[in-house]
Design a protein around this motif. Structure first.
Motif, PDB file in Angstrom:
ATOM      1  N   LEU A  31       0.858  -1.178   0.000  1.00  0.00           N
ATOM      2  CA  LEU A  31       0.000   0.000   0.000  1.00  0.00           C
ATOM      3  C   LEU A  31       0.898   1.233   0.000  1.00  0.00           C
ATOM      4  O   LEU A  31       1.692   1.419   0.921  1.00  0.00           O
ATOM      5  CB  LEU A  31      -0.900  -0.004   1.238  1.00  0.00           C
ATOM      6  CG  LEU A  31      -2.042   1.009   1.294  1.00  0.00           C
ATOM      7  CD1 LEU A  31      -3.015   0.788   0.141  1.00  0.00           C
ATOM      8  CD2 LEU A  31      -2.772   0.899   2.632  1.00  0.00           C
ATOM      9  N   PRO A  32       0.836   2.070  -1.041  1.00  0.00           N
ATOM     10  CA  PRO A  32       1.725   3.234  -1.125  1.00  0.00           C
ATOM     11  C   PRO A  32       1.691   4.083   0.138  1.00  0.00           C
ATOM     12  O   PRO A  32       0.644   4.239   0.777  1.00  0.00           O
ATOM     13  CB  PRO A  32       1.174   4.001  -2.330  1.00  0.00           C
ATOM     14  CG  PRO A  32       0.547   2.945  -3.183  1.00  0.00           C
ATOM     15  CD  PRO A  32      -0.047   1.960  -2.215  1.00  0.00           C
ATOM     16  N   VAL A  33       2.844   4.639   0.479  1.00  0.00           N
ATOM     17  CA  VAL A  33       3.009   5.376   1.733  1.00  0.00           C
ATOM     18  C   VAL A  33       3.332   6.836   1.441  1.00  0.00           C
ATOM     19  O   VAL A  33       4.100   7.147   0.525  1.00  0.00           O
ATOM     20  CB  VAL A  33       4.133   4.753   2.582  1.00  0.00           C
ATOM     21  CG1 VAL A  33       4.393   5.593   3.823  1.00  0.00           C
ATOM     22  CG2 VAL A  33       3.771   3.331   2.979  1.00  0.00           C
ATOM     23  N   LEU A  34       2.745   7.716   2.225  1.00  0.00           N
ATOM     24  CA  LEU A  34       3.034   9.146   2.149  1.00  0.00           C
ATOM     25  C   LEU A  34       3.749   9.568   3.422  1.00  0.00           C
ATOM     26  O   LEU A  34       3.232   9.383   4.524  1.00  0.00           O
ATOM     27  CB  LEU A  34       1.737   9.945   1.989  1.00  0.00           C
ATOM     28  CG  LEU A  34       1.858  11.474   2.071  1.00  0.00           C
ATOM     29  CD1 LEU A  34       2.707  12.012   0.927  1.00  0.00           C
ATOM     30  CD2 LEU A  34       0.482  12.127   2.074  1.00  0.00           C
ATOM     31  N   ASP A  35       4.941  10.115   3.267  1.00  0.00           N
ATOM     32  CA  ASP A  35       5.707  10.639   4.402  1.00  0.00           C
ATOM     33  C   ASP A  35       5.676  12.158   4.366  1.00  0.00           C
ATOM     34  O   ASP A  35       6.036  12.776   3.355  1.00  0.00           O
ATOM     35  CB  ASP A  35       7.162  10.161   4.349  1.00  0.00           C
ATOM     36  CG  ASP A  35       7.305   8.709   4.771  1.00  0.00           C
ATOM     37  OD1 ASP A  35       6.692   8.331   5.784  1.00  0.00           O
ATOM     38  OD2 ASP A  35       8.019   7.960   4.085  1.00  0.00           O
ATOM     39  N   MET A  36       5.247  12.751   5.484  1.00  0.00           N
ATOM     40  CA  MET A  36       5.217  14.204   5.609  1.00  0.00           C
ATOM     41  C   MET A  36       5.707  14.593   6.993  1.00  0.00           C
ATOM     42  O   MET A  36       5.507  13.849   7.955  1.00  0.00           O
ATOM     43  CB  MET A  36       3.789  14.741   5.401  1.00  0.00           C
ATOM     44  CG  MET A  36       3.226  14.517   4.017  1.00  0.00           C
ATOM     45  SD  MET A  36       1.497  15.051   3.897  1.00  0.00           S
ATOM     46  CE  MET A  36       1.643  16.785   4.269  1.00  0.00           C
ATOM     47  N   PRO A  37       6.340  15.760   7.111  1.00  0.00           N
ATOM     48  CA  PRO A  37       6.772  16.218   8.434  1.00  0.00           C
ATOM     49  C   PRO A  37       5.595  16.785   9.222  1.00  0.00           C
ATOM     50  O   PRO A  37       4.555  17.132   8.651  1.00  0.00           O
ATOM     51  CB  PRO A  37       7.791  17.310   8.099  1.00  0.00           C
ATOM     52  CG  PRO A  37       7.307  17.865   6.793  1.00  0.00           C
ATOM     53  CD  PRO A  37       6.728  16.694   6.042  1.00  0.00           C
ATOM     54  N   ALA A  38       5.763  16.881  10.523  1.00  0.00           N
ATOM     55  CA  ALA A  38       4.736  17.496  11.357  1.00  0.00           C
ATOM     56  C   ALA A  38       4.576  18.963  10.972  1.00  0.00           C
ATOM     57  O   ALA A  38       5.518  19.592  10.480  1.00  0.00           O
ATOM     58  CB  ALA A  38       5.121  17.369  12.830  1.00  0.00           C
ATOM     59  N   PRO A  39       3.403  19.527  11.165  1.00  0.00           N
ATOM     60  CA  PRO A  39       3.199  20.930  10.775  1.00  0.00           C
ATOM     61  C   PRO A  39       4.111  21.862  11.556  1.00  0.00           C
ATOM     62  O   PRO A  39       4.262  21.735  12.771  1.00  0.00           O
ATOM     63  CB  PRO A  39       1.720  21.174  11.107  1.00  0.00           C
ATOM     64  CG  PRO A  39       1.368  20.126  12.116  1.00  0.00           C
ATOM     65  CD  PRO A  39       2.203  18.937  11.772  1.00  0.00           C
ATOM     66  N   GLY A  40       4.725  22.781  10.832  1.00  0.00           N
ATOM     67  CA  GLY A  40       5.638  23.736  11.455  1.00  0.00           C
ATOM     68  C   GLY A  40       5.264  25.158  11.090  1.00  0.00           C
ATOM     69  O   GLY A  40       4.237  25.421  10.451  1.00  0.00           O
TER      70      GLY A  40
END
Length: 277
Positions: A16-25
Motif C-alpha cells: 500500500l503506497p506510503v506518504l511521508d510528511m513532516p509534522a506541521p511547522g
C-alpha cells in the motif's frame, strides 16, 4: 530418513503506497497569503505532465495486460509523476512551507511517496477504470469538502502562521487517499485505496518514520475529516451544471444535472480545486 518439508514462505501482502510528511511547522505568512499565485507555474507543469501521464498510462495498460505488470518505461515515468503531483497538492493545501521543486526525484524534500510497482492481476487491470470509480467518488467528495471551507483553513493558517494539528491530520488523510487512488488508477499498485481514517498507534514496526507513517488521527482530526466528507457530499450533491441541448426538432433546452468530479486523471487547475479530480 524422512524430513519435514520446509516451512512455506510468509505470505507477501500487496504494498500500500506510503506518504511521508513532516509534522506541521511554522510557515511564512507571505507565502501562505499568495499560495495559489505562487503555484501557477506548477499548475502549468502538472497539466503538461498529466497529459503525458495519460498517454503513457494507456500504453502501460496494454503492456500490463500482456506482461502482468507495468512496462519499465511506464513504471519509471508514473512513479515520478504521482509523487510530483502529491508534493504540489501538499503545498497547495497548506500542509507545509517548502516550495515543490520542478523535478521528479527530490530525496531532500519533506514530502515523499514510497511506491513499489509489482505484479498485477490482469483481470483487475482490464477493469481498472470501473474498479476505480468508488475511490474516484470518495476522493472527489473529500476534495470538494476541503475546498468548500478552504478560505477558513487559509485564514487560520495565515493568522496562526502554522496549520493546527487536527487540520493537518485531516488534510494529510485526504492527500494520502488521493495519492493511493492515483497509484491504483495508474497501475502502480494492486492495493485498493484504503485506511482513510489512518492507522492505530504502534502499527509501524520500529516506531514512527514520519508524521504520517503511521498516520494516527486524533479525535479532532477524525472529526474534521468527517466534517469534510459531509460538506463534500452536500457540496457535490447540491452543485449542478447546466448544458444546452438541441433536439432533432431544433428545440433548445437547458438541462441541469449533478456536478460530478473532474477527469480520472488530473487536469489543469479548476475552480473547485487545482488538482482535484
Amino acid at each position: 530418513m524422512w524430513q519435514a518439508p520446509p516451512a512455506p514462505a510468509p505470505f507477501e501482502t500487496e504494498w500500500l503506497p506510503v506518504l511521508d510528511m513532516p509534522a506541521p511547522g511554522t510557515q511564512n505568512r507571505l507565502t501562505v497569503a499568495f499560495r495559489i499565485i505562487l503555484l501557477i507555474p506548477q499548475f502549468v507543469v502538472v497539466w503538461v505532465l498529466s497529459v503525458a501521464a495519460f498517454f503513457i498510462a494507456v500504453l502501460g495498460w496494454f503492456g500490463a495486460l500482456v506482461l502482468g505488470r507495468l512496462p519499465v518505461f511506464a513504471s519509471d515515468y508514473l512513479t515520478g509523476f504521482v509523487p510530483y503531483e502529491t508534493r504540489v497538492n501538499a503545498y497547495l493545501l497548506l500542509t507545509h512551507d517548502r516550495y515543490p521543486p520542478f523535478a521528479f526525484h527530490t530525496p531532500d524534500h519533506p514530502v515523499r511517496v514510497e511506491l513499489r510497482p509489482g505484479e498485477l492481476n490482469r483481470l483487475a487491470v482490464f477493469f481498472r477504470l470501473v474498479l476505480a470509480i468508488p475511490a474516484m467518488i470518495i476522493q472527489g467528495v473529500l476534495y470538494a469538502g476541503w475546498w468548500a471551507v478552504s478560505f477558513i483553513s487559509w485564514l487560520v493558517v495565515l493568522i496562526l502562521g502554522r496549520m493546527p494539528q487536527p487540520l493537518f491530520e485531516a488534510t494529510a488523510a485526504i492527500l494520502r487517499y488521493r495519492m493511493r487512488y492515483m497509484a491504483y488508477l495508474l497501475m502502480l499498485t494492486s492495493a485498493y485505496p484504503k485506511r482513510l481514517f489512518g492507522e492505530e498507534p504502534g502499527s509501524v514496526p520500529g516506531g514512527p518514520v514520519s508524521a504520517t507513517r503511521p498516520l494516527v488521527l486524533s479525535g479532532g482530526g477524525r472529526g474534521l475529516l468527517v466534517a469534510f466528507i459531509l460538506i463534500g457530499v452536500i457540496a457535490w450533491g447540491t452543485g449542478s451544471i447546466t448544458t444546452t441541448v438541441t433536439s432533432d426538432d431544433d428545440e433548445t433546452k437547458q438541462v441541469t444535472g449533478p456536478l460530478l468530479p473532474g477527469p480520472l486523471l488530473p487536469g489543469p487547475p479548476q475552480s473547485g480545486g487545482p488538482l482535484a479530480s
